[in-house]
Design an enzyme around this catalytic site. Structure first.
Site, PDB file in Angstrom:
ATOM      1  N   LEU A   1     -20.496  -1.966   5.386  1.00 53.96           N
ATOM      2  CA  LEU A   1     -21.629  -2.116   4.426  1.00 53.96           C
ATOM      3  C   LEU A   1     -20.932  -2.835   3.443  1.00 53.96           C
ATOM      4  CD1 LEU A   1     -23.546   1.006   4.416  1.00 53.96           C
ATOM      5  CD2 LEU A   1     -24.085  -0.863   5.836  1.00 53.96           C
ATOM      6  N   GLN A   2     -19.635  -2.690   2.913  1.00 54.38           N
ATOM      7  CA  GLN A   2     -19.014  -3.246   1.897  1.00 54.38           C
ATOM      8  C   GLN A   2     -17.907  -4.254   2.474  1.00 54.38           C
ATOM      9  OE1 GLN A   2     -17.513  -0.592  -1.070  1.00 54.38           O
ATOM     10  NE2 GLN A   2     -16.744  -2.189  -2.668  1.00 54.38           N
TER      11      GLN A   2
ATOM     12  N   GLU B   1      -8.126  -1.017   3.738  1.00 50.64           N
ATOM     13  CA  GLU B   1      -7.575  -0.742   4.858  1.00 50.64           C
ATOM     14  C   GLU B   1      -8.161   0.355   5.546  1.00 50.64           C
ATOM     15  OE1 GLU B   1      -3.110   0.436   6.395  1.00 50.64           O
ATOM     16  OE2 GLU B   1      -3.325  -0.100   4.522  1.00 50.64           O
ATOM     17  N   ARG B   2      -8.692   1.295   4.856  1.00 52.09           N
ATOM     18  CA  ARG B   2      -9.602   2.505   5.825  1.00 52.09           C
ATOM     19  C   ARG B   2     -10.708   1.781   6.729  1.00 52.09           C
ATOM     20  NH1 ARG B   2     -13.618   5.850   4.097  1.00 52.09           N
ATOM     21  NH2 ARG B   2     -13.656   7.793   5.153  1.00 52.09           N
TER      22      ARG B   2
ATOM     23  N   ARG C   1      -9.514   7.119  -4.522  1.00 54.46           N
ATOM     24  CA  ARG C   1      -9.944   7.787  -3.802  1.00 54.46           C
ATOM     25  C   ARG C   1     -10.501   9.212  -4.313  1.00 54.46           C
ATOM     26  NH1 ARG C   1      -4.820   8.485  -0.882  1.00 54.46           N
ATOM     27  NH2 ARG C   1      -5.777  10.349   0.168  1.00 54.46           N
TER      28      ARG C   1
ATOM     29  N   GLU D   1      -6.640   1.124  -5.770  1.00 55.20           N
ATOM     30  CA  GLU D   1      -7.669   1.687  -4.508  1.00 55.20           C
ATOM     31  C   GLU D   1      -7.250   3.264  -4.161  1.00 55.20           C
ATOM     32  OE1 GLU D   1      -9.067   0.425  -0.178  1.00 55.20           O
ATOM     33  OE2 GLU D   1      -6.944   0.123  -0.983  1.00 55.20           O
TER      34      GLU D   1
ATOM     35  N   ARG E   1      -0.175   4.291   0.496  1.00 52.19           N
ATOM     36  CA  ARG E   1      -0.513   5.259   1.336  1.00 52.19           C
ATOM     37  C   ARG E   1      -0.365   4.807   2.645  1.00 52.19           C
ATOM     38  NH1 ARG E   1      -6.915   6.722   2.214  1.00 52.19           N
ATOM     39  NH2 ARG E   1      -6.724   8.759   3.053  1.00 52.19           N
TER      40      ARG E   1
ATOM     41  N   GLN F   1       0.818  -1.234  -0.040  1.00 54.60           N
ATOM     42  CA  GLN F   1       0.040  -0.080  -0.020  1.00 54.60           C
ATOM     43  C   GLN F   1       0.922   1.206   0.064  1.00 54.60           C
ATOM     44  OE1 GLN F   1      -2.420   2.453  -0.230  1.00 54.60           O
ATOM     45  NE2 GLN F   1      -3.562   1.077   0.297  1.00 54.60           N
TER      46      GLN F   1
ATOM     47  N   GLY G   1     -22.454  -0.911  10.858  1.00 57.80           N
ATOM     48  CA  GLY G   1     -21.479  -1.939  10.417  1.00 57.80           C
ATOM     49  C   GLY G   1     -21.140  -1.804   9.151  1.00 57.80           C
TER      50      GLY G   1
END
Length: 282
Positions: free
Chosen positions: A63-64, A81-82, A118, A114, A42, A40, A61
């Site tokens: 959602l994805q 990771e976020r 962003r 990814e 970032r 990664q 919760g």
């Protein structure tokens, strides 16, 4: 290694996953078994945004599902990771995840994709992502552009930001100046000048166009000195003499067969004054 990877990167995350033909089986995995994607690019996540996502996860919760790869000990996070960090902040123990069989190269690609997708990506972070991909996969600028569906000049232009001094990079990261400002500042000759003028941009809320004009003026004294160094001493001497006599800027240039004397005036009144002086000298 890089040349046999195909062009899946430019088509996004879904394309790479679909090519693997793997079932979308969602599992609840312990957060303690997960580790961030080692590829990664970032490393910093905005605390306020993480807190906001964490508050949402507490109520709704995750959602994805995140995407992970099985490793020797636990799982590597490929995408998400976020969400993983926010879940830890929310005090969660498990997180929904889809386990994929991916190579190290695909993990690198997906980490960069990814990052590039962003919404809050700043120009310097984008440039770092391109540089990361080029370094890790040994890609040229042209190959990187081809894989990402970008033009080579676009990639090259973004990568120029990597040549800025760290102090100016920090200002871009802090969103105090734009990437356009950063690229324009590269027209200055020294890092000290870039830092000095960057702070002037902030203080005066200078646009990129205004900065371009300012840098032209800023560089003029140095360009003039270079020209004078190349100009024969007798021409410089006569230039100075005419400047004193006429009270205005005078430029003398000489080629092999001919020369030119340029006398500057800024108004009709000054023009008439100069004509009168020249006529009286006859």
């Amino acid at each position: 290694m890089a040349r046999g990877l195909g062009k899946g990167l430019g088509r996004g995350l879904d394309a790479l996953f679909q090519e693997n033909g793997q079932d979308e089986l969602v599992e609840d995995i312990n957060l303690s078994e997960l580790r961030p994607n080692p590829y990664q690019p970032r490393h910093e996540f905005e605390e306020s945004a993480l807190k906001e996502l964490s508050d949402s996860i507490k109520i709704h919760g995750v959602l994805q599902p995140i995407i992970v790869r099985k490793s020797i000990k636990g799982y590597d996070i490929v995408v998400g990771e976020r969400r993983y960090r926010a879940s830890k902040l929310a005090g969660k123990v498990k997180i929904p995840a889809i386990v994929k069989q991916l190579t190290d190269t695909q993990m690198m690609e997906l980490a960069v994709i990814e990052n590039l997708q962003r919404e809050d990506l700043n120009p310097l972070e984008e440039a770092k992502s391109y540089q990361f991909l080029m370094d890790k996969l040994k890609l040229t600028q042209a190959e990187t552009a081809d894989r990402l569906g970008k033009s080579r000049p676009y990639i090259a232009n973004m990568l120029r930001l990597m040549n800025l001094p760290q102090a100016v990079k920090d200002l871009i990261d802090q969103k105090k100046i734009t990437g356009g400002h950063g690229r324009t500042l590269l027209g200055l000759k020294s890092e000290a000048d870039m830092i000095k003028v960057a702070h002037k941009v902030i203080a005066e809320s200078m646009s990129v166009r205004a900065l371009e004009q300012y840098i032209k003026t800023y560089n003029q004294p140095e360009e003039k000195q270079k020209q004078e160094k190349k100009k024969p001493a007798f021409l410089v001497k006569h230039e100075e003499k005419l400047k004193r006599q006429l009270g205005t800027k005078v430029e003398i240039s000489k080629s092999r067969k001919k020369g030119k004397i340029a006398i500057e005036f800024t108004s009709e009144e000054e023009f008439n004054r100069l004509i009168a002086l020249l006529e009286s000298a006859q």
